[in-house]
Design a protein around this motif. Structure first.
Motif, short mmCIF file in Angstrom:
data_model
loop_
_atom_site.label_atom_id
_atom_site.label_comp_id
_atom_site.label_asym_id
_atom_site.label_seq_id
_atom_site.Cartn_x
_atom_site.Cartn_y
_atom_site.Cartn_z
N TRP A 1 0.78 -1.14 -0.09
CA TRP A 1 0.32 0.11 -0.10
C TRP A 1 0.80 1.16 -0.13
N MET A 2 2.03 1.22 0.78
CA MET A 2 2.62 2.37 0.93
C MET A 2 3.39 2.81 -0.42
N PHE A 3 3.85 1.58 -0.98
CA PHE A 3 4.78 1.71 -2.30
C PHE A 3 3.67 2.12 -3.47
N TYR A 4 2.55 1.60 -3.61
CA TYR A 4 1.91 1.78 -4.80
C TYR A 4 0.63 2.67 -4.80
N TYR A 5 -0.09 2.65 -3.63
CA TYR A 5 -1.00 3.79 -3.44
C TYR A 5 -0.60 4.86 -2.95
N ASP A 6 0.17 4.85 -1.76
CA ASP A 6 0.82 6.20 -1.11
C ASP A 6 1.95 6.72 -1.90
N GLU A 7 2.24 6.01 -2.90
CA GLU A 7 3.45 6.18 -3.66
C GLU A 7 4.57 6.83 -3.11
N LEU A 8 5.08 6.16 -1.96
CA LEU A 8 6.23 6.48 -1.01
C LEU A 8 7.41 5.74 -1.54
N SER A 9 8.42 6.79 -1.55
CA SER A 9 9.53 6.03 -2.11
C SER A 9 10.14 4.92 -1.43
N LEU A 10 11.20 4.16 -1.71
CA LEU A 10 11.63 3.13 -0.96
C LEU A 10 12.43 3.75 0.34
N LYS A 11 12.99 4.92 0.19
CA LYS A 11 13.87 5.66 1.14
C LYS A 11 12.75 6.07 2.26
N GLU A 12 11.62 6.60 1.66
CA GLU A 12 10.52 6.86 2.93
C GLU A 12 10.10 5.68 3.72
N ILE A 13 9.87 4.47 2.91
CA ILE A 13 9.28 3.30 3.63
C ILE A 13 10.50 2.91 4.48
N LEU A 14 11.75 2.93 3.94
CA LEU A 14 12.64 2.45 5.00
C LEU A 14 12.86 3.23 6.18
N GLU A 15 12.57 4.56 6.23
CA GLU A 15 12.36 5.37 7.52
C GLU A 15 11.56 5.10 8.16
N ILE A 16 10.22 4.79 7.76
CA ILE A 16 9.01 4.42 8.47
C ILE A 16 9.19 3.01 8.97
N THR A 17 9.68 2.19 8.39
CA THR A 17 9.65 0.71 8.71
C THR A 17 10.91 0.36 9.75
N ASP A 18 11.94 1.10 9.60
CA ASP A 18 13.36 0.60 10.14
C ASP A 18 13.63 -0.53 9.54
N LEU A 19 13.49 -1.27 8.41
CA LEU A 19 13.83 -2.19 7.66
C LEU A 19 15.11 -1.77 6.81
N SER A 20 16.19 -2.89 6.79
CA SER A 20 17.15 -2.59 5.85
C SER A 20 16.74 -2.54 4.57
N GLU A 21 17.45 -1.90 3.49
CA GLU A 21 16.95 -1.93 2.20
C GLU A 21 16.78 -3.46 1.43
N SER A 22 17.90 -4.23 1.72
CA SER A 22 17.78 -5.46 1.29
C SER A 22 16.35 -6.10 2.01
N ASN A 23 16.42 -6.10 3.18
CA ASN A 23 14.99 -6.82 3.56
C ASN A 23 13.63 -6.23 3.26
N LEU A 24 13.75 -4.87 3.06
CA LEU A 24 12.38 -4.13 2.55
C LEU A 24 12.32 -4.92 0.98
N LYS A 25 13.26 -4.92 0.01
CA LYS A 25 13.21 -5.22 -1.09
C LYS A 25 12.61 -6.79 -1.12
N VAL A 26 13.24 -7.50 -0.18
CA VAL A 26 12.75 -9.04 -0.19
C VAL A 26 11.34 -9.18 0.08
N LYS A 27 10.82 -8.27 1.35
CA LYS A 27 9.45 -8.26 1.47
C LYS A 27 8.57 -7.80 0.68
N LEU A 28 9.07 -6.85 -0.23
CA LEU A 28 8.28 -6.26 -1.35
C LEU A 28 8.00 -7.25 -2.42
#
Length: 194
Positions: A141-168
């Motif tokens: 939802w954050m990525f597609y509907y709220d159109e948040l950047s990966l950087k913003e999602i990383l800040e919100i979730t505190d996930l690592s970049e690689s972990n976020l990409k895997v989860k996505l």
């Protein structure tokens, strides 16, 4: 423009003008409530989390340093509050397993979705998103509907970049599985008769 306005209202609030905080609440209440609804699927809980989010933001406003946008900081507070609520009520939420996805299944589902009007597709995707586990649903939802950047999602979730990409990636696969298992038979029957 919003960032400048946000900063102005933040400064006024920190100087004791509580009406200035009302501007921030009004500006972001839909964003916070939407996130809570997506994660919790309960209007009552979403309203409670929204209220808690703004209370926490008000109490901690002096800690906002402006390193990110105010909306990202606020989104993070809401996201954390939702996660806390989900942990407390874990038995309410059920997560399924990911089926193996093959290229043929993906192509088959894509072809079927092309047959559906854009409006129908939006309804189907929303219904399928609601069947995903809260974290995957929220990230998509954050990525597609709220159109948040990966950087913003990383800040919100505190996930690592690689972990976020895997989860996505996993969330996309699971969404495809949900579409395949829940929607495709109805669509095949409907469009197969034409």
């Amino acid at each position: 423009m919003a960032i400048i306005n946000d900063q102005t209202y933040i400064e006024k609030t920190l100087k004791g003008d509580t009406n200035a905080f009302a501007f921030l609440v009004n500006n972001y209440k839909v964003m916070v409530f939407s996130l809570a609804m997506k994660m919790l699927k309960s209007r009552e809980e979403a309203e409670e989390i929204s209220q808690d989010t703004f209370i926490k933001a008000y109490k901690n406003l002096s800690k906002f340093k402006g390193d990110s946008k105010f909306s990202t900081w606020l989104y993070k507070i809401a996201y954390r509050s939702c996660l806390d609520s989900l942990k407390k009520n874990r038995e309410k939420y059920h997560t399924g397993t990911i089926d193996e996805i093959t290229i043929n299944k993906i192509n088959s589902t894509d072809n079927i979705l092309e047959e559906i009007s854009r409006k129908e597709r939006a309804v189907i995707i929303k219904e399928c998103l609601d069947k995903l586990p809260e974290e995957e649903r929220t990230i998509l939802w954050m990525f597609y509907y709220d159109e948040l950047s990966l950087k913003e999602i990383l800040e919100i979730t505190d996930l690592s970049e690689s972990n976020l990409k895997v989860k996505l990636h996993r969330a996309r696969k699971r969404l495809l599985t949900v579409v395949k298992n829940n929607v495709e038979p109805e669509i095949i029957n409907h469009y197969g008769r034409k």
